[in-house]
Scaffold this motif. Structure first.
Motif, PDB file in Angstrom:
ATOM      1  N   ILE A  93      32.106  84.960  55.383  1.00 30.38           N
ATOM      2  CA  ILE A  93      31.101  84.763  56.416  1.00 30.38           C
ATOM      3  C   ILE A  93      31.813  84.236  57.653  1.00 30.38           C
ATOM      4  O   ILE A  93      32.753  83.447  57.543  1.00 30.38           O
ATOM      5  CB  ILE A  93      30.055  83.750  55.917  1.00 30.38           C
ATOM      6  CG1 ILE A  93      29.208  84.389  54.840  1.00 30.38           C
ATOM      7  CG2 ILE A  93      29.203  83.217  57.036  1.00 30.38           C
ATOM      8  CD1 ILE A  93      28.181  83.463  54.249  1.00 30.38           C
ATOM      9  N   SER A  94      31.366  84.660  58.824  1.00 26.91           N
ATOM     10  CA  SER A  94      31.977  84.148  60.056  1.00 26.91           C
ATOM     11  C   SER A  94      31.557  82.699  60.262  1.00 26.91           C
ATOM     12  O   SER A  94      30.508  82.260  59.787  1.00 26.91           O
ATOM     13  CB  SER A  94      31.545  84.989  61.261  1.00 26.91           C
ATOM     14  OG  SER A  94      30.184  84.737  61.567  1.00 26.91           O
ATOM     15  N   GLU A  96      30.488  81.381  62.970  1.00 27.37           N
ATOM     16  CA  GLU A  96      29.251  81.346  63.747  1.00 27.37           C
ATOM     17  C   GLU A  96      28.030  81.534  62.861  1.00 27.37           C
ATOM     18  O   GLU A  96      27.034  80.824  62.987  1.00 27.37           O
ATOM     19  CB  GLU A  96      29.267  82.438  64.840  1.00 27.37           C
ATOM     20  CG  GLU A  96      30.314  82.238  65.903  1.00 27.37           C
ATOM     21  CD  GLU A  96      31.720  82.683  65.459  1.00 27.37           C
ATOM     22  OE1 GLU A  96      31.850  83.491  64.518  1.00 27.37           O
ATOM     23  OE2 GLU A  96      32.687  82.184  66.050  1.00 27.37           O
ATOM     24  N   ARG A  97      28.108  82.480  61.942  1.00 25.88           N
ATOM     25  CA  ARG A  97      26.964  82.747  61.067  1.00 25.88           C
ATOM     26  C   ARG A  97      26.726  81.579  60.107  1.00 25.88           C
ATOM     27  O   ARG A  97      25.580  81.209  59.850  1.00 25.88           O
ATOM     28  CB  ARG A  97      27.201  84.037  60.297  1.00 25.88           C
ATOM     29  CG  ARG A  97      26.007  84.441  59.488  1.00 25.88           C
ATOM     30  CD  ARG A  97      26.010  85.874  59.125  1.00 25.88           C
ATOM     31  NE  ARG A  97      24.815  86.140  58.354  1.00 25.88           N
ATOM     32  CZ  ARG A  97      24.670  87.145  57.551  1.00 25.88           C
ATOM     33  NH1 ARG A  97      25.642  88.016  57.426  1.00 25.88           N
ATOM     34  NH2 ARG A  97      23.568  87.315  56.882  1.00 25.88           N
ATOM     35  N   LEU A  98      27.794  81.003  59.597  1.00 25.41           N
ATOM     36  CA  LEU A  98      27.657  79.865  58.696  1.00 25.41           C
ATOM     37  C   LEU A  98      27.075  78.664  59.442  1.00 25.41           C
ATOM     38  O   LEU A  98      26.200  77.960  58.931  1.00 25.41           O
ATOM     39  CB  LEU A  98      29.005  79.518  58.063  1.00 25.41           C
ATOM     40  CG  LEU A  98      28.971  78.476  56.958  1.00 25.41           C
ATOM     41  CD1 LEU A  98      28.044  78.878  55.822  1.00 25.41           C
ATOM     42  CD2 LEU A  98      30.377  78.263  56.422  1.00 25.41           C
ATOM     43  N   GLU A 100      25.105  78.791  62.025  1.00 28.57           N
ATOM     44  CA  GLU A 100      23.682  79.101  62.210  1.00 28.57           C
ATOM     45  C   GLU A 100      22.883  78.771  60.957  1.00 28.57           C
ATOM     46  O   GLU A 100      21.785  78.208  61.038  1.00 28.57           O
ATOM     47  CB  GLU A 100      23.486  80.574  62.566  1.00 28.57           C
ATOM     48  CG  GLU A 100      23.935  80.955  63.943  1.00 28.57           C
ATOM     49  CD  GLU A 100      23.908  82.462  64.180  1.00 28.57           C
ATOM     50  OE1 GLU A 100      23.350  83.209  63.333  1.00 28.57           O
ATOM     51  OE2 GLU A 100      24.439  82.897  65.211  1.00 28.57           O
ATOM     52  N   ALA A 101      23.422  79.099  59.799  1.00 21.97           N
ATOM     53  CA  ALA A 101      22.734  78.823  58.534  1.00 21.97           C
ATOM     54  C   ALA A 101      22.567  77.317  58.330  1.00 21.97           C
ATOM     55  O   ALA A 101      21.477  76.854  57.954  1.00 21.97           O
ATOM     56  CB  ALA A 101      23.507  79.441  57.368  1.00 21.97           C
ATOM     57  N   THR A 159      35.390  78.972  55.738  1.00 19.26           N
ATOM     58  CA  THR A 159      35.554  80.340  56.237  1.00 19.26           C
ATOM     59  C   THR A 159      37.025  80.646  56.488  1.00 19.26           C
ATOM     60  O   THR A 159      37.858  79.760  56.560  1.00 19.26           O
ATOM     61  CB  THR A 159      34.803  80.527  57.579  1.00 19.26           C
ATOM     62  OG1 THR A 159      35.323  79.619  58.539  1.00 19.26           O
ATOM     63  CG2 THR A 159      33.311  80.330  57.420  1.00 19.26           C
TER      64      THR A 159
END
Length: 164
Positions: A93-94, A96-98, A100-101, A159
């Motif tokens: 997972i990037s 940024e996405r992590l 956000e989560a 990550t």
């Protein structure tokens, strides 16, 4: 382990990747004997930002387990895990996405999650973690002094950058 006509032992990670793999492995090497319990493999994968299916984990452990001992030795783990990461078998997972989560879970925007909060989300949503997996993850990720998960501080630990 031989795949595609080449030995996995020939897969050599760079020093940054080697250190990430070593740190993840050592977090679960409770006896400091260069082995981890086979039950820890999922947690190590998740710690390295990989999200294999249960079937993928079973296949991996079957390849690296020490003669049905229930343990995996560092010497067998390193080349196999290096291959997994270098070949991006279970895409990470990037950051940024992590982030956000985590921010979605942190409804009060505190910058951290309490272990109980994270455990509740991770054991009751999606493909749930077991309580044992959560306990192990919390040992590795929670701030030792305050017992909180400061997610911005651990994102790079969870990550890998797209280019290794």
């Amino acid at each position: 382990m031989v795949e595609n006509g080449r030995s996995a032992e020939a897969t050599v990670p760079d020093s940054r990747l080697l250190e990430k793999i070593r740190a993840a492995f050592q977090a679960f090497d409770t006896e400091s004997d260069n082995t981890v319990d086979i039950k820890e493999i999922g947690s190590i994968f998740y710690l390295l930002g990989c999200f294999p299916t249960l079937m993928d984990l079973l296949k991996f452990t079957a390849e690296v387990e020490e003669e049905h001992s229930g343990n995996i030795h560092w010497d067998r783990f390193l080349p196999a895990m290096s291959e997994v990461l270098l070949e991006r078998k279970f895409p990470p997972i990037s950051e940024e996405r992590l982030l956000e989560a985590f921010e979605v879970l942190d409804k009060e925007k505190k910058g951290y999650l309490e272990p109980e909060e994270l455990t509740n989300y991770m054991t009751n949503e999606g493909e749930p973690f077991t309580q044992e997996e959560m306990d192990e993850m919390l040992i590795a990720l929670a701030d030792k002094e305050k017992n909180l998960i400061y997610y911005k501080d651990i994102i790079t630990q969870l990550t890998l950058e797209p280019k290794l």
